[in-house]
Design an enzyme around this catalytic site. Structure first.
Site: not given
Length: 272
Positions: A29, A60, A82, A84-85, A112, A210-211, A234, A246
């Protein structure tokens, strides 16, 4: 994904390449800007490549970019897939299989991430020394294809020490302060609760995202050397007592863009 799908995707890509890539890049990201530095670039949208999923996340771009960077033949994912997609683990990691088929032996994977280590600050770059798979799934579950890798791959050196040494040397030459730590992979798409962040810190995590973890597992299975870099976009939930978004992730990666570009390009220039 079976070998037929891998070969069909790689055959399509090879038709458009002028040279064989040696190094793969997965750009997370806000970090896809590195692909814009590639010279003599060929752009291949994911939607045109057989069996490739498509990126659905803001930040992306959704294409492969191949060409030369710092004198090296590279192929970059400008945006990743991902879990989650809604993609399964085999779909998420399919590009790593295709990169292996194309001839890469080293992979630089970036992301990120939220900072768990309270010594970190937003904008820090962290070399990943190890990871914790907290996704509840694994891309190697199912029947093993011995042609792709062994049934029980060793993960003790999933993040290559030699590549990490090149990265540390590059940072020193640039006068760039970098962190080192353990990346925790969660499934997402929600950000962690403060209680979850405290748990992840207790079990040894320094950053969370998350990746990355599925791709690195697949790379280890395929015998690909991996260098991992997190941009601490963050601080994770509960540390600064502020909501997470995000847009904040994209904003922070934008601010460290120049350091990130200089860092990865310097690493590439030093690789043999």
């Amino acid at each position: 994904m079976n070998q037929t799908a891998i070969q069909e995707a790689s055959s399509y890509i090879k038709k458009h390449l002028s040279g064989e890539p040696a190094i793969g890049l997965i750009l997370g990201s806000g970090l896809g800007v590195l692909a814009e530095e590639i010279q003599h670039a060929v752009h291949l949208p994911y939607k045109d490549i057989p069996h490739f999923p498509e990126s659905t996340v803001s930040g992306h771009k959704g294409q492969l970019v191949a060409g030369q960077l710092e004198g090296k033949q590279v192929i970059a994912m400008q945006g990743r897939f991902h879990y989650y997609e809604g993609y399964n683990m085999q779909q998420v990691t399919f590009p790593v299989r295709v990169m292996k088929e194309l001839g890469i032996d080293s992979l630089i994977v970036t992301n990120a991430a939220g900072g768990i280590n309270q010594d970190f600050e937003p904008g820090d770059l962290m070399l990943i020394t190890d990871h914790i798979n907290n996704m509840g799934d694994n891309p190697l579950i199912g029947k093993n294809d011995d042609a792709l890798g062994v049934r029980f791959p060793d993960m003790s050196l999933a993040y290559n020490r030699e590549l990490n040494q090149y990265a540390e040397s590059a940072a020193e030459e640039l006068g760039l302060k970098i962190q080192k730590g353990v990346y925790v992979g969660n499934s997402g798409p929600v950000y962690e609760t403060p209680a979850e962040v405290r748990m992840l810190r207790t079990i040894g995590g320094d950053a969370v995202g998350m990746s990355t973890v599925p791709e690195v597992i697949t790379a280890a299975h395929a015998g690909i050397r991996v260098l991992g870099i997190s941009c601490i976009s963050n601080m994770a939930a509960g540390i600064l007592d502020q909501p997470l978004t995000h847009s904040e992730v994209i904003e922070t990666t934008g601010k460290v863009r120049e350091d990130f570009l200089r860092f990865v390009k310097k690493i590439l220039s030093q690789l043999p």
